[in-house]
Design an enzyme around this catalytic site. Sequence first.
Site, PDB file in Angstrom:
ATOM      1  N   ARG A   1       0.911  -1.214   0.013  1.00 40.76           N
ATOM      2  CA  ARG A   1      -0.107  -0.121   0.065  1.00 40.76           C
ATOM      3  C   ARG A   1       0.785   1.237   0.010  1.00 40.76           C
ATOM      4  O   ARG A   1       0.488   2.354  -0.672  1.00 40.76           O
ATOM      5  CB  ARG A   1      -0.935  -0.020   1.368  1.00 40.76           C
ATOM      6  CG  ARG A   1      -2.035   1.007   1.168  1.00 40.76           C
ATOM      7  CD  ARG A   1      -3.219   0.559   2.119  1.00 40.76           C
ATOM      8  NE  ARG A   1      -4.020   1.617   2.104  1.00 40.76           N
ATOM      9  CZ  ARG A   1      -4.389   2.355   3.234  1.00 40.76           C
ATOM     10  NH1 ARG A   1      -3.487   2.554   4.223  1.00 40.76           N
ATOM     11  NH2 ARG A   1      -5.507   3.357   3.225  1.00 40.76           N
TER      12      ARG A   1
ATOM     13  N   HIS B   1       0.299   4.271  -2.713  1.00 37.68           N
ATOM     14  CA  HIS B   1       0.138   5.802  -2.127  1.00 37.68           C
ATOM     15  C   HIS B   1       0.976   6.659  -2.639  1.00 37.68           C
ATOM     16  O   HIS B   1       1.040   8.004  -2.589  1.00 37.68           O
ATOM     17  CB  HIS B   1      -0.429   5.651  -0.527  1.00 37.68           C
ATOM     18  CG  HIS B   1      -1.751   5.197  -0.230  1.00 37.68           C
ATOM     19  ND1 HIS B   1      -2.509   5.706   0.341  1.00 37.68           N
ATOM     20  CD2 HIS B   1      -2.467   4.129  -0.690  1.00 37.68           C
ATOM     21  CE1 HIS B   1      -3.727   5.012   0.445  1.00 37.68           C
ATOM     22  NE2 HIS B   1      -3.592   3.981  -0.299  1.00 37.68           N
TER      23      HIS B   1
ATOM     24  N   ASN C   1      -4.534   8.731   4.264  1.00 36.79           N
ATOM     25  CA  ASN C   1      -3.203   8.183   4.795  1.00 36.79           C
ATOM     26  C   ASN C   1      -3.039   8.144   6.458  1.00 36.79           C
ATOM     27  O   ASN C   1      -2.585   7.294   7.213  1.00 36.79           O
ATOM     28  CB  ASN C   1      -2.137   8.772   4.349  1.00 36.79           C
ATOM     29  CG  ASN C   1      -1.836   8.573   2.876  1.00 36.79           C
ATOM     30  OD1 ASN C   1      -2.141   7.561   2.091  1.00 36.79           O
ATOM     31  ND2 ASN C   1      -1.311   9.561   2.102  1.00 36.79           N
TER      32      ASN C   1
ATOM     33  N   HIS D   1      -6.434  -6.002  -2.882  1.00 35.80           N
ATOM     34  CA  HIS D   1      -7.249  -6.063  -1.648  1.00 35.80           C
ATOM     35  C   HIS D   1      -7.388  -7.531  -1.537  1.00 35.80           C
ATOM     36  O   HIS D   1      -8.261  -7.749  -0.539  1.00 35.80           O
ATOM     37  CB  HIS D   1      -8.592  -5.266  -1.852  1.00 35.80           C
ATOM     38  CG  HIS D   1      -8.261  -4.004  -1.730  1.00 35.80           C
ATOM     39  ND1 HIS D   1      -9.404  -3.018  -1.872  1.00 35.80           N
ATOM     40  CD2 HIS D   1      -7.331  -3.011  -1.229  1.00 35.80           C
ATOM     41  CE1 HIS D   1      -8.823  -1.675  -1.740  1.00 35.80           C
ATOM     42  NE2 HIS D   1      -7.556  -1.858  -1.559  1.00 35.80           N
TER      43      HIS D   1
END
Length: 319
Positions: free
Chosen positions: A60, A64, A92, A191
């Site tokens: 992740r 991001h 975040n 995911h």
Amino acid sequence: MASYKLPIISTIVLLLGLSIEAQLTSDYYSYSCPEALEIVHNLVVEALTNETRMGASLLRLHFHDCFVNGCDASVLLDDNGTFIGEKTAFPNNNSLRGFHVIDVIKAKLEKACPNVVSCADILAIAARDAVHHLGGPSWEVKMGRRDSVTANKSAANQLLPAPSANISVLTSNFASLGLSFEDLIALSGAHTIGFARCSTIRQRIYGDVNINPSFADSLRSKCPRTGNDTVLQGLDVKTPSHFDNLYYKNLLIKKGLLHSDQELYNSNQADPIVRKFSRDISLFFNSFSIAMIKMGDISPLTGTNGEIRRHCRRSNKKP
């Protein structure tokens, strides 16, 4: 130290069909820091051995980072006197994890090869190694990125996909970064590992209609309308620590944990791709690998742009 190489999906180069960023190469550190890949791999495995959940966290971090001003490690920067970093942006804040693992990797690399391996490249390599260690595919990470000297909190608030987003918003968001519709479906498969907080899924389990009723009931028992905000639920309820294609199988029976997940199987153009990935794990793995390489190519800093940070949390330049 012996050189280290992960197994590679051989068809990626043939299927990729992308223009290659000349300054990013899979052998970038072959001479300047030949131990780099092995150092990152060993410390990623150590981190996942201590806490399996860290695999999703490292993956992740790379997502991001790349979605905000490109893959430049801006997500790692702490606030300073000249800017507010991305860590406290809404998507975040109290959510991104794994910064300490990156710190450990960077410190080891600085001892082996001072001022050579960028934090942006560490994020890309660590994401690949985490996925592979949890049972997923591997791919050749292109390297040679440099690190930004600033961050962009407002861009993080605007550009990172929200768990409440619909398919139109997701498609537009990914397309703005040069990622295709199939890339969106494949990258969403990240995911298949990791967790979400009750506060993130509350709107879905109490407000959505496109959700399996028994699934919603089971989640409501753990996530009441108020309270338990930080209680974790697996993004893939059955195997949140194993990288597989159950994420897509769950969507077929309306058991996507996030609203944005279930949007991928909601009587729209994504449905056929979801069905294909649910039936063929090799196809999903290959598509995911290709999409990860494309994502890693988003607006890298190369040449004399940016810097090689000595510490990933702060720029070498004093604010």
